[in-house]
Design a protein around this motif. Sequence first.
Motif, PDB file in Angstrom:
ATOM      1  N   ASP A   1     -18.666  40.702  67.957  1.00 26.50           N
ATOM      2  CA  ASP A   1     -18.851  42.274  67.626  1.00 26.50           C
ATOM      3  C   ASP A   1     -18.150  43.416  66.016  1.00 26.50           C
ATOM      4  OD1 ASP A   1     -19.754  43.230  70.249  1.00 26.50           O
ATOM      5  OD2 ASP A   1     -17.481  42.956  70.827  1.00 26.50           O
TER       6      ASP A   1
ATOM      7  N   VAL B   1     -16.538  55.560  65.976  1.00 26.76           N
ATOM      8  CA  VAL B   1     -17.705  54.897  66.016  1.00 26.76           C
ATOM      9  C   VAL B   1     -17.520  53.161  66.960  1.00 26.76           C
ATOM     10  CG1 VAL B   1     -19.519  52.728  65.315  1.00 26.76           C
ATOM     11  CG2 VAL B   1     -19.410  55.462  64.270  1.00 26.76           C
ATOM     12  N   THR B   2     -15.996  53.132  66.562  1.00 26.63           N
ATOM     13  CA  THR B   2     -15.320  51.287  67.456  1.00 26.63           C
ATOM     14  C   THR B   2     -15.145  52.449  68.462  1.00 26.63           C
ATOM     15  OG1 THR B   2     -14.320  50.930  65.022  1.00 26.63           O
ATOM     16  CG2 THR B   2     -13.872  50.022  66.929  1.00 26.63           C
TER      17      THR B   2
ATOM     18  N   PRO C   1     -21.507  46.347  59.885  1.00 22.68           N
ATOM     19  CA  PRO C   1     -22.720  47.214  58.450  1.00 22.68           C
ATOM     20  C   PRO C   1     -23.042  48.641  58.502  1.00 22.68           C
ATOM     21  CG  PRO C   1     -23.067  44.771  60.064  1.00 22.68           C
ATOM     22  CD  PRO C   1     -22.681  45.588  60.029  1.00 22.68           C
ATOM     23  N   VAL C   2     -22.247  48.487  60.169  1.00 21.83           N
ATOM     24  CA  VAL C   2     -22.545  50.540  60.009  1.00 21.83           C
ATOM     25  C   VAL C   2     -21.168  50.944  58.959  1.00 21.83           C
ATOM     26  CG1 VAL C   2     -22.108  51.566  62.048  1.00 21.83           C
ATOM     27  CG2 VAL C   2     -23.122  49.916  62.484  1.00 21.83           C
ATOM     28  N   GLY C   3     -19.500  50.067  59.573  1.00 26.19           N
ATOM     29  CA  GLY C   3     -19.229  50.862  58.596  1.00 26.19           C
ATOM     30  C   GLY C   3     -19.097  50.294  57.115  1.00 26.19           C
TER      31      GLY C   3
ATOM     32  N   LEU D   1     -20.552  45.496  64.267  1.00 27.31           N
ATOM     33  CA  LEU D   1     -19.911  46.708  63.443  1.00 27.31           C
ATOM     34  C   LEU D   1     -19.789  46.794  62.073  1.00 27.31           C
ATOM     35  CD1 LEU D   1     -17.180  47.346  66.114  1.00 27.31           C
ATOM     36  CD2 LEU D   1     -19.588  48.798  65.533  1.00 27.31           C
TER      37      LEU D   1
ATOM     38  N   TYR E   1     -18.241  52.598  70.833  1.00 25.64           N
ATOM     39  CA  TYR E   1     -19.137  51.329  70.579  1.00 25.64           C
ATOM     40  C   TYR E   1     -18.441  50.613  71.989  1.00 25.64           C
ATOM     41  CZ  TYR E   1     -20.717  47.094  69.747  1.00 25.64           C
ATOM     42  OH  TYR E   1     -21.134  45.496  70.110  1.00 25.64           O
TER      43      TYR E   1
ATOM     44  N   VAL F   1     -22.100  51.013  55.565  1.00 28.52           N
ATOM     45  CA  VAL F   1     -22.853  52.119  55.090  1.00 28.52           C
ATOM     46  C   VAL F   1     -22.388  53.247  55.136  1.00 28.52           C
ATOM     47  CG1 VAL F   1     -24.878  53.499  55.722  1.00 28.52           C
ATOM     48  CG2 VAL F   1     -25.441  50.474  56.307  1.00 28.52           C
ATOM     49  N   LEU F   2     -21.928  53.267  55.984  1.00 33.43           N
ATOM     50  CA  LEU F   2     -20.523  55.142  56.583  1.00 33.43           C
ATOM     51  C   LEU F   2     -19.872  54.918  55.259  1.00 33.43           C
ATOM     52  CD1 LEU F   2     -19.665  55.233  59.722  1.00 33.43           C
ATOM     53  CD2 LEU F   2     -20.834  56.752  58.017  1.00 33.43           C
TER      54      LEU F   2
ATOM     55  N   ILE G   1     -14.915  55.774  61.218  1.00 36.77           N
ATOM     56  CA  ILE G   1     -15.131  54.653  61.496  1.00 36.77           C
ATOM     57  C   ILE G   1     -14.293  54.101  63.117  1.00 36.77           C
ATOM     58  CG2 ILE G   1     -14.352  52.433  61.414  1.00 36.77           C
ATOM     59  CD1 ILE G   1     -15.165  53.239  57.983  1.00 36.77           C
TER      60      ILE G   1
END
Length: 168
Positions: free
Chosen positions: A51, A87-88, A57-59, A55, A91, A61-62, A84
Amino acid sequence: MFCQKCGSKNLDDANFCQTCGTAIKDLSQSMDNQKTKYAGFWLRLGAYILDSIILFPVGFVLGFVFGLLEPEDGTIGVILQFLIFVVTWLYFALMESSSIQGTLGKKIVGIQVTDTDGNKISFLRATGRHFSKILSSLILLIGYIMAGFTSKKQALHDMIAGCYVVRK
C-alpha cells in the motif's frame, strides 16, 4: 436452537431470538465456528508495504505540484500535508469498507478486513480503525506487534474497531 431467556424455538443459525430479541449465541464466537484463518503480522506488514508503494506516487506528484507553488511562508506545505493525510485516510477507509474489504495491498496478499461476524465493515468503522492506528503507533508500534501474539491475530486498532483481518 432454544432461547435461554424465553425458551422459544429458533432456527439453528439464528443470532437473536425471534420472540424476545435476546442474543442466542455469542456473536464474537461465530467466526471461530467457521474455522477462520486470521492474517498474522507478516502478511499484514507485506500488505502495508505494498500500500505504501501504491500511495507513494500520489504523494510524490502532490509534493511536486505543490512544491512548484510554494511561497516564502510555507503555507503550501501545510496544505500538502493535509491533502496527503486526507488521501491516505480515504484510501484505507473507502477500500476496507468496499466490497473488496481491503486495500489493494491486502487484496494482493489475499487478506481482508471483516467485522466480528465476518461481514463487510462500514465506512465509519473503517475510519475508526484507521485513526486507531495512531494509538497503535504511539506506543512504540506495540499496537501493531500485538497481531503476532493475540489468538485472533488482532492488532490494537482491530480490537478498538471490533475487526478481524482474515485470509480469503
